[in-house]
Enzyme design. Sequence first.
Site, PDB file in Angstrom:
ATOM      1  N   SER A 185      42.381  39.606  50.084  1.00 21.41           N
ATOM      2  CA  SER A 185      42.307  38.156  50.261  1.00 21.41           C
ATOM      3  C   SER A 185      42.982  37.793  51.568  1.00 21.41           C
ATOM      4  CB  SER A 185      43.020  37.438  49.108  1.00 21.41           C
ATOM      5  OG  SER A 185      43.242  36.079  49.445  1.00 21.41           O
ATOM      6  N   TYR A 245      49.963  36.432  43.219  1.00 20.87           N
ATOM      7  CA  TYR A 245      48.635  36.811  43.729  1.00 20.87           C
ATOM      8  C   TYR A 245      48.773  37.485  45.096  1.00 20.87           C
ATOM      9  CZ  TYR A 245      43.720  36.050  45.129  1.00 20.87           C
ATOM     10  OH  TYR A 245      42.419  36.212  45.535  1.00 20.87           O
TER      11      TYR A 245
HETATM   12  N1  LIG Z   1      37.093  32.906  45.823  1.00 23.05           N
HETATM   13  C1  LIG Z   1      38.024  33.019  46.746  1.00 23.05           C
HETATM   14  O1  LIG Z   1      38.381  32.044  47.432  1.00 23.05           O
HETATM   15  C2  LIG Z   1      38.648  34.362  47.008  1.00 23.05           C
HETATM   16  C3  LIG Z   1      39.402  34.499  48.191  1.00 23.05           C
HETATM   17  C4  LIG Z   1      39.997  35.716  48.450  1.00 23.05           C
HETATM   18  C5  LIG Z   1      39.828  36.776  47.578  1.00 23.05           C
HETATM   19  N2  LIG Z   1      39.085  36.606  46.452  1.00 23.05           N
HETATM   20  C6  LIG Z   1      38.963  37.769  45.568  1.00 23.05           C
HETATM   21  O2  LIG Z   1      37.601  38.030  45.332  1.00 23.05           O
HETATM   22  C7  LIG Z   1      37.471  38.777  44.131  1.00 23.05           C
HETATM   23  C8  LIG Z   1      36.345  38.197  43.295  1.00 23.05           C
HETATM   24  O3  LIG Z   1      36.709  36.896  42.865  1.00 23.05           O
HETATM   25  P1  LIG Z   1      35.704  35.657  42.911  1.00 23.05           P
HETATM   26  O4  LIG Z   1      36.245  34.705  43.912  1.00 23.05           O
HETATM   27  O5  LIG Z   1      34.311  36.116  43.047  1.00 23.05           O
HETATM   28  O6  LIG Z   1      36.019  35.010  41.481  1.00 23.05           O
HETATM   29  P2  LIG Z   1      35.165  34.927  40.123  1.00 23.05           P
HETATM   30  O7  LIG Z   1      36.112  34.366  39.137  1.00 23.05           O
HETATM   31  O8  LIG Z   1      33.899  34.199  40.397  1.00 23.05           O
HETATM   32  O9  LIG Z   1      34.824  36.425  39.767  1.00 23.05           O
HETATM   33  C9  LIG Z   1      35.808  37.313  39.256  1.00 23.05           C
HETATM   34  C10 LIG Z   1      35.146  38.224  38.224  1.00 23.05           C
HETATM   35  O10 LIG Z   1      36.128  39.194  37.824  1.00 23.05           O
HETATM   36  C11 LIG Z   1      35.994  39.371  36.416  1.00 23.05           C
HETATM   37  N3  LIG Z   1      37.263  39.869  35.868  1.00 23.05           N
HETATM   38  C12 LIG Z   1      38.440  39.212  35.747  1.00 23.05           C
HETATM   39  N4  LIG Z   1      39.357  40.012  35.163  1.00 23.05           N
HETATM   40  C13 LIG Z   1      38.748  41.201  34.919  1.00 23.05           C
HETATM   41  C14 LIG Z   1      39.178  42.432  34.346  1.00 23.05           C
HETATM   42  N5  LIG Z   1      40.428  42.584  33.885  1.00 23.05           N
HETATM   43  N6  LIG Z   1      38.295  43.450  34.287  1.00 23.05           N
HETATM   44  C15 LIG Z   1      37.019  43.300  34.731  1.00 23.05           C
HETATM   45  N7  LIG Z   1      36.549  42.160  35.272  1.00 23.05           N
HETATM   46  C16 LIG Z   1      37.409  41.120  35.369  1.00 23.05           C
HETATM   47  C17 LIG Z   1      35.664  37.980  35.889  1.00 23.05           C
HETATM   48  O11 LIG Z   1      35.080  38.042  34.598  1.00 23.05           O
HETATM   49  C18 LIG Z   1      34.708  37.482  36.955  1.00 23.05           C
HETATM   50  O12 LIG Z   1      33.366  37.806  36.651  1.00 23.05           O
HETATM   51  C19 LIG Z   1      38.844  38.731  43.453  1.00 23.05           C
HETATM   52  O13 LIG Z   1      39.516  39.954  43.671  1.00 23.05           O
HETATM   53  C20 LIG Z   1      39.541  37.610  44.190  1.00 23.05           C
HETATM   54  O14 LIG Z   1      40.935  37.760  44.175  1.00 23.05           O
HETATM   55  C21 LIG Z   1      38.485  35.430  46.156  1.00 23.05           C
END
Ligand SMILES: NC(=O)c1ccc[n+]([C@@H]2O[C@H](COP(=O)([O-])OP(=O)(O)OC[C@H]3O[C@@H](n4cnc5c(N)ncnc54)[C@H](O)[C@@H]3O)[C@@H](O)[C@H]2O)c1
Length: 255
Positions: A137, A150
């Site tokens: 991130s 986080y």
């Molecule tokens: N959206 C943002 O702004 C952002 C920014 C930086 C990093 N990220 C990172 O991107 C990655 C994806 O997140 P996203 O933004 O697509 O969010 P999201 O919530 O849309 O997707 C996350 C997915 O992870 C799954 N998940 C959660 N806990 C789990 C577990 N213990 N085992 C298996 N699956 C699990 C959830 O069911 C969900 O489908 C994450 O690592 C997040 O930290 C997101």
Amino acid sequence: MTGKVAVVTGAASGIGRASAEVLAAAGARVVVADLDEEGAAAVAAGIGKEGGEAVAHQVDVADPGAVDALADAAVSGFGQLDVLVNNAGIMLRRPLTEVSPEEFDRVLSVNLKSILYGGQAAARVMRPGSSIVNTLSTIIDFATPGTGSYAASKKAGEALTRTFAVELGPRGIRVNGVAPGWTDTGITRQRHVADSGEFQQGRFDELAHKMATASPLGTVAEAIDSAHAVLYLASEASRCVTGHVIRVNGGASMS
Ligand SMILES: NC(=O)c1ccc[n+]([C@@H]2O[C@H](COP(=O)([O-])OP(=O)(O)OC[C@H]3O[C@@H](n4cnc5c(N)ncnc54)[C@H](O)[C@@H]3O)[C@@H](O)[C@H]2O)c1
């Protein structure tokens, strides 16, 4: 990616879903892995409808045995594992002074230990030429109130990425990270759901605008932008790149 097999965790939603779809569209056979079994099945079915090949697999990435079984499922189902995208993650918004040991542990288990377990499981079955991509991130470059747990998980994830890269490099396995900036996904939307369950679109749009104006490109990332970085790092196009983190954030931070 034709002939390659990819596992993407957290692939039922957001950046993981986009990554699974982009990898499949590029020809990879994909294991769509998520805690959300129904969501994973729907994404795998959608890939199938578009002419791609995917299967769903339920996993809790915080459980090392389940992550081992995931790598084995890719090998038994598709014969090999070439790409692992350790993407599943959760967000906790709580000042460090108020975070409970259980909350801190859960964030580290899902966001950080999953990278360790995934790397170990993949290293067991991967052949030279394979690639591991960890979703980090942009928070690795910032300190903001309420995001300490986080940020700790993601910054330590960067350390695991780099160490895996030097340990697995001699075996021809590359390990890199993608660090998305603020992106419209489940994680960012969840913060704007009122106690009544109603989604607060106005407040969400305001924040999106604020995040966009904070970047030199004047834009926020979409899930597909990070998915394209994943595709690059998963493919032969990045054959000489390892231990690197691509920031997908409109230039909001640079390193
Ligand atoms: N959206 C943002 O702004 C952002 C920014 C930086 C990093 N990220 C990172 O991107 C990655 C994806 O997140 P996203 O933004 O697509 O969010 P999201 O919530 O849309 O997707 C996350 C997915 O992870 C799954 N998940 C959660 N806990 C789990 C577990 N213990 N085992 C298996 N699956 C699990 C959830 O069911 C969900 O489908 C994450 O690592 C997040 O930290 C997101």
